[in-house]
Each structure stands twice: as C-alpha cells, then as structure tokens.
Design an enzyme around this catalytic site. Structure first.
Site, PDB file in Angstrom:
ATOM      1  CG  MET A   8     -46.669  19.878 -35.381  1.00 19.76           C
ATOM      2  SD  MET A   8     -46.838  19.820 -33.582  1.00 19.76           S
ATOM      3  CE  MET A   8     -48.072  21.093 -33.350  1.00 19.76           C
TER       4      MET A   8
ATOM      5  CG  HIS B  97     -48.632  17.533 -24.892  1.00 30.13           C
ATOM      6  ND1 HIS B  97     -49.236  17.872 -26.095  1.00 30.13           N
ATOM      7  CD2 HIS B  97     -49.220  18.286 -23.943  1.00 30.13           C
ATOM      8  CE1 HIS B  97     -50.160  18.789 -25.853  1.00 30.13           C
ATOM      9  NE2 HIS B  97     -50.171  19.060 -24.573  1.00 30.13           N
TER      10      HIS B  97
ATOM     11  CB  THR C  45     -53.300   5.498 -26.107  1.00 25.67           C
ATOM     12  OG1 THR C  45     -53.709   6.767 -25.570  1.00 25.67           O
ATOM     13  CG2 THR C  45     -52.356   4.802 -25.147  1.00 25.67           C
TER      14      THR C  45
ATOM     15  N   GLY D 102     -37.502  20.284 -35.401  1.00 27.85           N
ATOM     16  CA  GLY D 102     -36.840  19.033 -35.045  1.00 27.85           C
ATOM     17  C   GLY D 102     -35.797  19.157 -33.957  1.00 27.85           C
TER      18      GLY D 102
ATOM     19  CG  ASN E 163     -38.096  17.794 -28.391  1.00 27.39           C
ATOM     20  OD1 ASN E 163     -37.672  17.614 -27.255  1.00 27.39           O
ATOM     21  ND2 ASN E 163     -38.983  18.731 -28.683  1.00 27.39           N
TER      22      ASN E 163
HETATM   23  C1  GRF Z   1     -42.089  20.822 -28.956  1.00 34.03           C
HETATM   24  O1  GRF Z   1     -42.428  21.796 -28.011  1.00 34.03           O
HETATM   25  C2  GRF Z   1     -42.891  19.582 -28.739  1.00 34.03           C
HETATM   26  O2  GRF Z   1     -43.153  19.306 -27.404  1.00 34.03           O
HETATM   27  C3  GRF Z   1     -44.174  19.924 -29.443  1.00 34.03           C
HETATM   28  O3  GRF Z   1     -43.800  20.664 -30.571  1.00 34.03           O
HETATM   29  C4  GRF Z   1     -42.525  21.246 -30.351  1.00 34.03           C
HETATM   30  C5  GRF Z   1     -41.623  20.703 -31.414  1.00 34.03           C
HETATM   31  O4  GRF Z   1     -40.356  21.273 -31.391  1.00 34.03           O
HETATM   32  N1  GRF Z   1     -44.932  18.737 -29.712  1.00 34.03           N
HETATM   33  P1  GRF Z   1     -39.177  20.620 -32.192  1.00 34.03           P
HETATM   34  O5  GRF Z   1     -39.656  20.367 -33.618  1.00 34.03           O
HETATM   35  O6  GRF Z   1     -38.787  19.333 -31.507  1.00 34.03           O
HETATM   36  O7  GRF Z   1     -38.085  21.630 -32.172  1.00 34.03           O
END
Ligand code: GRF
Length: 199
Positions: free
Chosen positions: A85, A104, A136, A7, A9
């Site tokens: 995911m 992504h 999408t 998490g 991001n």
């Molecule tokens: C990130 O690299 C994101 O782009 C990808 O999975 C990773 C997740 O990282 N979809 P986090 O859970 O946000 O640390």
C-alpha cells in the site's frame, strides 16, 4: 514479494508455486510495516523476510531507495506487489521496468486508487473485478496482464463484494506470475500479449 498487511495474495502465490512445483523460488517477502500479518506466514514457509518501514524515512525517495537496496539484495527476477500500500516513485519503478507486477481490486481503468469496492457500489456497476498489471509510474495504469470479473449483487456491501473479488484475485495473480516465470508475457504499445494463453 512486497506486502503491507494480511498478505493473502502472497499466500496464494506461495501455495500455488508449491502445488504446481514452479521452477522458481520466492526470494523474499518484504513489508513496509513490521506488524504485517503476512510476515509470519512467509517465515513459517522458510521464506526470507525483511521490513523496510516507510515511517523511518523522511521522504518517499529515501524510502524507495532503501526498499530498492533491500529488494536487490535478494536479486529477484520479478517484483510482485501483493497488497503493498505505497505509491512508488518513478526512479524506483524505472529500475524494475518490465519486471514488476501489481494486483488492483477493480477492472482497470475503472476505479484506480483506494476504496475500489465502495467506488463500484457508488457507481452502480453490475460487473466488478480485479486486474493484474505491470507497474508503471502512472499509478494503477500499467499494461494489463489479466483480469477477472465478478457480478455486483443488489444486496452487496463493500465487504461481500471485496470477498467475492478477493477469491478471484487468488486465482488470477498466481496465474499471471506463472506466465511471467514461463516467459509468456510481452508488452508492445502498452498492451500485454500472453503466449499460448491456454496453458
Ligand atoms: C487486495 O485486495 C489487493 O488487490 C489490494 O489490497 C488487497 C490486499 O490483500 N491491493 P492481501 O494483503 O493480499 O490479503
């Protein structure tokens, strides 16, 4: 916001929202895994959390229906996939059309799917990066909101490259969410326009 693990991001978005005093609330953080590390951070921030465990549902459609109910309980204006995911079904995506974003870790349309950093190293590209896009039904192919590029260095491993990309993810994802909140994003013919991009 939907997460599956670390998490980071989601954390970057929460911290940026606080630092920049966005006129928005983070309605909830929902995970498909009870052990997602990001849930503890969200709770510590006073953000409501929920778990909808995909393993508890017999099919993708059943899981997505339960997830949709859990999300809509919080009535968010925007759904942010932050390291979530799971592949989402078309009805779920349609329900949130125009108000669901994903990040992504590649410069789409290159390297959709999993293992993007390995894919980039295998392909020998010199530039790699990350993409924020509207979701999408076409996996990893929605309209692109913003991208960040990083160099691929000769001695890169998947880990060093992933770390370099992740630093940029933490910059572009909060910025893209802020643009959405500020109503700066519009989509026409599958292409995103950002109003007054300098802001
Ligand atoms: C990130 O690299 C994101 O782009 C990808 O999975 C990773 C997740 O990282 N979809 P986090 O859970 O946000 O640390």
């Amino acid at each position: 916001m939907l997460i599956s693990g670390r998490g980071s991001n989601m954390q970057a978005i929460v911290r940026t929202a606080q630092a920049e005093q966005w006129p928005a609330r983070i309605a909830a953080v929902i995970s498909n895994r009870a052990d997602a590390e990001g849930l503890a951070f969200a709770s510590a921030q006073g953000i409501p959390t929920a778990v909808v465990a995909n393993k508890d549902y017999p099919s993708r459609a059943d899981f997505d229906a339960a997830l949709q109910i859990a999300i809509d309980r919080f009535a968010p204006d925007l759904v942010v996939l932050a390291g979530f995911m799971r592949i989402l079904t078309a009805p779920f995506v349609a329900h949130y059309a125009g108000r669901i974003l994903n990040i992504h870790p590649s410069l789409l349309p290159s390297f959709p799917g999993l293992g993007t950093h390995r894919q980039a190293l295998t392909a020998g590209v010199r530039i790699h990066g990350a993409t924020v896009h509207f979701v999408t039904a076409d996996l990893d192919h929605g309209p692109i909101v913003t991208q960040a590029a990083v160099p691929v260095l000769a001695d890169d491993t998947e880990q060093t490259l992933a770390a370099r990309v992740l630093r940029e993810e933490h910059v572009i994802y909060p910025r893209a969410v802020r643009w959405f909140i500020e109503d700066k994003l519009s989509v026409a013919d599958g292409r995103v326009q950002v109003a007054a991009e300098a802001g």
